[in-house]
Scaffold this active site. Structure first.
Site, PDB file in Angstrom:
ATOM      1  N   GLY A  10     -32.319   1.646  28.930  1.00  0.00           N
ATOM      2  CA  GLY A  10     -32.814   2.814  28.208  1.00  0.00           C
ATOM      3  C   GLY A  10     -34.220   2.569  27.684  1.00  0.00           C
ATOM      4  O   GLY A  10     -34.541   1.484  27.225  1.00  0.00           O
ATOM      5  N   THR A 125     -33.946  -2.779  22.244  1.00  0.00           N
ATOM      6  CA  THR A 125     -32.867  -1.800  22.235  1.00  0.00           C
ATOM      7  C   THR A 125     -32.903  -1.072  20.911  1.00  0.00           C
ATOM      8  O   THR A 125     -33.078  -1.697  19.852  1.00  0.00           O
ATOM      9  CB  THR A 125     -31.480  -2.429  22.434  1.00  0.00           C
ATOM     10  OG1 THR A 125     -30.474  -1.473  22.122  1.00  0.00           O
ATOM     11  CG2 THR A 125     -31.274  -3.657  21.572  1.00  0.00           C
ATOM     12  N   ILE A 126     -32.741   0.237  20.954  1.00  0.00           N
ATOM     13  CA  ILE A 126     -32.705   0.979  19.696  1.00  0.00           C
ATOM     14  C   ILE A 126     -31.433   0.645  18.923  1.00  0.00           C
ATOM     15  O   ILE A 126     -31.367   0.874  17.715  1.00  0.00           O
ATOM     16  CB  ILE A 126     -32.806   2.499  19.912  1.00  0.00           C
ATOM     17  CG1 ILE A 126     -31.601   3.041  20.689  1.00  0.00           C
ATOM     18  CG2 ILE A 126     -34.103   2.881  20.595  1.00  0.00           C
ATOM     19  CD1 ILE A 126     -31.532   4.560  20.718  1.00  0.00           C
ATOM     20  N   ASP A 127     -30.417   0.093  19.598  1.00  0.00           N
ATOM     21  CA  ASP A 127     -29.137  -0.184  18.945  1.00  0.00           C
ATOM     22  C   ASP A 127     -29.151  -1.446  18.093  1.00  0.00           C
ATOM     23  O   ASP A 127     -28.216  -1.672  17.326  1.00  0.00           O
ATOM     24  CB  ASP A 127     -28.031  -0.308  19.997  1.00  0.00           C
ATOM     25  CG  ASP A 127     -27.767   1.007  20.710  1.00  0.00           C
ATOM     26  OD1 ASP A 127     -27.795   2.054  20.049  1.00  0.00           O
ATOM     27  OD2 ASP A 127     -27.549   0.985  21.931  1.00  0.00           O
ATOM     28  N   ARG A 171     -23.064   2.817  20.958  1.00  0.00           N
ATOM     29  CA  ARG A 171     -21.838   2.735  21.767  1.00  0.00           C
ATOM     30  C   ARG A 171     -20.829   1.774  21.156  1.00  0.00           C
ATOM     31  O   ARG A 171     -19.678   2.119  20.925  1.00  0.00           O
ATOM     32  CB  ARG A 171     -22.199   2.270  23.180  1.00  0.00           C
ATOM     33  CG  ARG A 171     -21.021   2.055  24.096  1.00  0.00           C
ATOM     34  CD  ARG A 171     -21.456   1.483  25.432  1.00  0.00           C
ATOM     35  NE  ARG A 171     -22.424   2.350  26.071  1.00  0.00           N
ATOM     36  CZ  ARG A 171     -22.076   3.416  26.814  1.00  0.00           C
ATOM     37  NH1 ARG A 171     -20.814   3.699  26.974  1.00  0.00           N
ATOM     38  NH2 ARG A 171     -22.998   4.161  27.363  1.00  0.00           N
ATOM     39  N   GLU A 221     -21.949   7.487  18.200  1.00  0.00           N
ATOM     40  CA  GLU A 221     -21.272   8.077  19.362  1.00  0.00           C
ATOM     41  C   GLU A 221     -20.019   7.314  19.768  1.00  0.00           C
ATOM     42  O   GLU A 221     -19.091   7.883  20.353  1.00  0.00           O
ATOM     43  CB  GLU A 221     -22.228   8.152  20.557  1.00  0.00           C
ATOM     44  CG  GLU A 221     -22.712   6.778  21.026  1.00  0.00           C
ATOM     45  CD  GLU A 221     -23.760   6.858  22.126  1.00  0.00           C
ATOM     46  OE1 GLU A 221     -23.808   7.883  22.827  1.00  0.00           O
ATOM     47  OE2 GLU A 221     -24.524   5.884  22.263  1.00  0.00           O
ATOM     48  N   GLN A 273     -33.812  10.248  19.682  1.00  0.00           N
ATOM     49  CA  GLN A 273     -33.969   8.954  19.006  1.00  0.00           C
ATOM     50  C   GLN A 273     -34.786   7.962  19.817  1.00  0.00           C
ATOM     51  O   GLN A 273     -35.320   7.001  19.274  1.00  0.00           O
ATOM     52  CB  GLN A 273     -32.585   8.352  18.733  1.00  0.00           C
ATOM     53  CG  GLN A 273     -31.759   9.139  17.762  1.00  0.00           C
ATOM     54  CD  GLN A 273     -30.274   8.873  17.958  1.00  0.00           C
ATOM     55  OE1 GLN A 273     -29.695   8.020  17.291  1.00  0.00           O
ATOM     56  NE2 GLN A 273     -29.646   9.592  18.869  1.00  0.00           N
ATOM     57  N   ARG A 274     -34.860   8.158  21.117  1.00  0.00           N
ATOM     58  CA  ARG A 274     -35.577   7.230  21.986  1.00  0.00           C
ATOM     59  C   ARG A 274     -37.041   7.602  22.160  1.00  0.00           C
ATOM     60  O   ARG A 274     -37.838   6.775  22.599  1.00  0.00           O
ATOM     61  CB  ARG A 274     -34.947   7.216  23.382  1.00  0.00           C
ATOM     62  CG  ARG A 274     -33.580   6.613  23.460  1.00  0.00           C
ATOM     63  CD  ARG A 274     -33.231   6.350  24.914  1.00  0.00           C
ATOM     64  NE  ARG A 274     -31.900   5.805  25.066  1.00  0.00           N
ATOM     65  CZ  ARG A 274     -31.571   4.534  24.876  1.00  0.00           C
ATOM     66  NH1 ARG A 274     -32.497   3.671  24.507  1.00  0.00           N
ATOM     67  NH2 ARG A 274     -30.338   4.121  25.054  1.00  0.00           N
TER      68      ARG A 274
END
Length: 341
Positions: A10, A125-127, A171, A221, A273-274
């Site tokens: 992503g 990673t945004i996560d 996720r 999510e 968000q990305r």
């Protein structure tokens, strides 16, 4: 050396800052030559390249996305994929790779390194779920985007006396939901690491309404109820075997309306968000990662990933960085629960 650079998985704000730093220092300080591989691992798999010199990286620091393009191509799952990459690296005269990506991209980098490819990894990673580094670039920008959206939801929620749900990405790790929810004063935050009790969620909603304020719920999510149900938008899998998630926000809205009689609406931020320009924090972190990554390649320190530890940039083995996901610990979630309801 001639060094290949790719961005996989992503996209996120800050990728271009890494590319810029790698090329600027690599050319001006170390005298290396660079080639960009297009669209993640598809580039070296198919020999698809683009020029990558100082002129190519001018003006890209504030731009979101990636000038190299990205994809979720997984060469490990393609028959003969590793050998094709090795052949194409030789054909293009590339001595080493700098792979910029998250869990999946760097997992491929680790396997390629174990099979003889010279690779240095950069965590994005945004996560914020990569172990081995305190923070990944892209995360701060995503949190700020989500926070601003939630700030705006507060006023419309109170105007219409509704419960508003903001579904954010995440996720398996709830870092975005946790940080954005705390920063924006959410009344409930739901994360994948802790299955939620829908009855308890509705109690928080009703408690908030009793104060004459409207509740804001932030949900990752991948969050799911205690019963173990996982609401999926589709049953499809991507190239890395991940199920495409979605729909938990709408599920919550329907349950809240049914159980409390209060109107509930969902906003799904998704790829917002990305996108867009990176924050100052992400620009600086991405730049520092890029500078250290090219140093690692120059010194022949392959099979490593650059990482943030405190305020220092260090190198850790790719095997360590991709061994497990960094998830939200119980103690961090407990801090947020103080403000629920």
């Amino acid at each position: 050396m001639r060094i290949g650079v790719l961005t996989g998985g992503g996209d996120c704000p800050g990728l271009n800052a890494v590319i810029r730093a790698v090329v600027r220092k690599g050319v001006s300080v170390h005298g290396h030559e660079f080639v960009g591989f297009r669209d993640g691992w598809r580039g070296p798999l198919e020999g698809d390249t683009m020029p990558l010199d100082i002129q190519a990286v001018r003006g890209i620091l504030p731009r979101g996305g990636t000038i190299l393009g990205s994809s979720r191509t997984n060469p490990i799952k393609i028959e003969g994929g590793v050998d094709r990459i090795k052949d194409n690296l030789r054909a293009t005269g590339v001595d080493a790779l700098i792979a910029i990506g998250g869990e999946d991209t760097l997992g491929v980098a680790r396997q390629l390194y174990e099979r003889g490819v010279k690779v240095v990894g950069v965590p994005k990673t945004i996560d914020n779920d990569l172990s081995g580094t305190d923070y990944t670039f892209g995360f701060d920008t995503a949190v700020n985007i989500a926070m601003e959206a939630i700030d705006r939801l507060h006023t419309t929620a109170e105007s219409h006396h509704r419960a508003l749900i903001c579904e954010v990405m995440g996720r398996h790790a709830g870092w975005i939901a946790l940080h954005a929810g705390m920063a924006a004063g959410a009344n409930v935050i739901l994360i994948p690491e802790k299955p939620f009790d829908i009855d308890r969620v509705c109690e928080y909603v009703e408690s908030r309404f009793r104060t004459r304020y409207s509740p804001i719920l932030v949900v990752a999510e991948g969050a799911h109820p205690i019963e173990g149900q996982l609401e999926l938008q589709t049953g499809e899998l991507d190239a890395f075997g991940h199920v495409r998630l979605g729909g938990i926000g709408e599920l919550l809205a329907k349950e809240i309306e049914k159980r409390t009689g209060k109107e509930a609406r969902t906003t799904v931020l998704g790829h917002i968000q990305r996108g867009g320009t990176p924050t100052a924090f992400d620009r600086v972190l991405a730049t520092r990662f890029g500078l250290q990554a090219i140093d690692a390649a120059h010194e022949g320190d392959f099979g490593t990933m650059v990482a943030l530890r405190g305020t220092d940039i260090v190198r850790v083995p790719l095997s360590e960085a991709t061994a497990e996901l960094k998830t939200v610990p119980v103690s961090r979630y407990a801090e947020a629960e103080v403000f629920f309801g």
